[in-house]
Design a protein around this motif. Structure first.
Motif, PDB file in Angstrom:
ATOM      1  N   ARG A  26      -8.068  -3.021  -8.789  1.00  0.00           N
ATOM      2  CA  ARG A  26      -6.699  -2.503  -8.614  1.00  0.00           C
ATOM      3  C   ARG A  26      -5.663  -3.548  -9.007  1.00  0.00           C
ATOM      4  O   ARG A  26      -4.633  -3.226  -9.608  1.00  0.00           O
ATOM      5  N   GLN A  27      -5.914  -4.817  -8.689  1.00  0.00           N
ATOM      6  CA  GLN A  27      -5.004  -5.891  -9.111  1.00  0.00           C
ATOM      7  C   GLN A  27      -4.952  -5.986 -10.627  1.00  0.00           C
ATOM      8  O   GLN A  27      -3.875  -6.157 -11.208  1.00  0.00           O
ATOM      9  N   LEU A  29      -5.543  -3.544 -12.737  1.00  0.00           N
ATOM     10  CA  LEU A  29      -4.807  -2.357 -13.195  1.00  0.00           C
ATOM     11  C   LEU A  29      -3.305  -2.604 -13.133  1.00  0.00           C
ATOM     12  O   LEU A  29      -2.591  -2.327 -14.093  1.00  0.00           O
ATOM     13  N   ARG A  30      -2.814  -3.151 -12.029  1.00  0.00           N
ATOM     14  CA  ARG A  30      -1.374  -3.431 -11.901  1.00  0.00           C
ATOM     15  C   ARG A  30      -0.903  -4.405 -12.977  1.00  0.00           C
ATOM     16  O   ARG A  30       0.165  -4.216 -13.572  1.00  0.00           O
ATOM     17  N   GLU A  46      -3.187   3.665  -9.589  1.00  0.00           N
ATOM     18  CA  GLU A  46      -3.872   2.811  -8.615  1.00  0.00           C
ATOM     19  C   GLU A  46      -4.548   3.642  -7.526  1.00  0.00           C
ATOM     20  O   GLU A  46      -5.683   3.366  -7.132  1.00  0.00           O
ATOM     21  N   GLY A  50      -8.505   3.741  -7.372  1.00  0.00           N
ATOM     22  CA  GLY A  50      -9.076   3.247  -6.121  1.00  0.00           C
ATOM     23  C   GLY A  50     -10.119   4.182  -5.548  1.00  0.00           C
ATOM     24  O   GLY A  50     -11.175   3.741  -5.074  1.00  0.00           O
TER      25      GLY A  50
END
Length: 145
Positions: A26-27, A29-30, A46, A50
């Motif tokens: 997720r980090q 992806l950001r 996200e 997730g």
């Protein structure tokens, strides 16, 4: 007249069977979304990624892969490959639509994914997978701005 080319890119992140891996994904992806100025899609992407990542971690016993692919400036495909070939409800062709059974203690996340995604799907992968094992499956969603 100048020709405008839609932005197109793809990233893949291979993840180990580790409880920290979905958070790391997720980090990532950001970071990818910030780099490509797609901030309007980050919250939905996200959330959906997730849930797909949690499913891969919980229901497969090996590594799994997150793939992000831009399909123009306002559309994105998020997919997760894992080694388990079973297509879970509600992604399977014979899966009921709507909501999970009222007495279900698990499995609500993928129904949420299907409700929020513009398009979605899943299919088993035959033959040899990414790591030399059985093909597993790929679950994917598309998000539109």
């Amino acid at each position: 007249m100048p020709v405008t080319v839609s932005p197109s890119w793809a990233y893949s992140l291979q993840l180990p069977q580790d409880p920290r891996a979905p958070g790391l994904a997720r980090q990532t992806l950001r970071s990818v979304f910030r780099t490509h100025a797609m901030g309007a899609l980050v919250e939905t992407a996200e959330l959906l990624a997730g849930e797909l990542l949690a499913n891969a971690y919980l229901y497969s016993d090996g590594p799994y892969t997150l793939r992000l692919r831009a399909m123009g400036s306002t559309r994105l495909r998020v997919s997760v490959w894992d080694s388990n070939p079973h297509i879970p409800p509600p992604f399977g062709a014979d899966s009921p639509g709507g909501t999970p059974p009222p007495d279900a203690e698990r499995g609500r996340g993928l129904f949420l994914v299907r409700a929020y995604a513009a398009n979605w799907g899943g299919y088993p992968l035959g033959g040899t997978g990414l790591y030399g094992d059985a093909g597993g499956k790929l679950l994917w969603v598309e998000i539109h701005a």
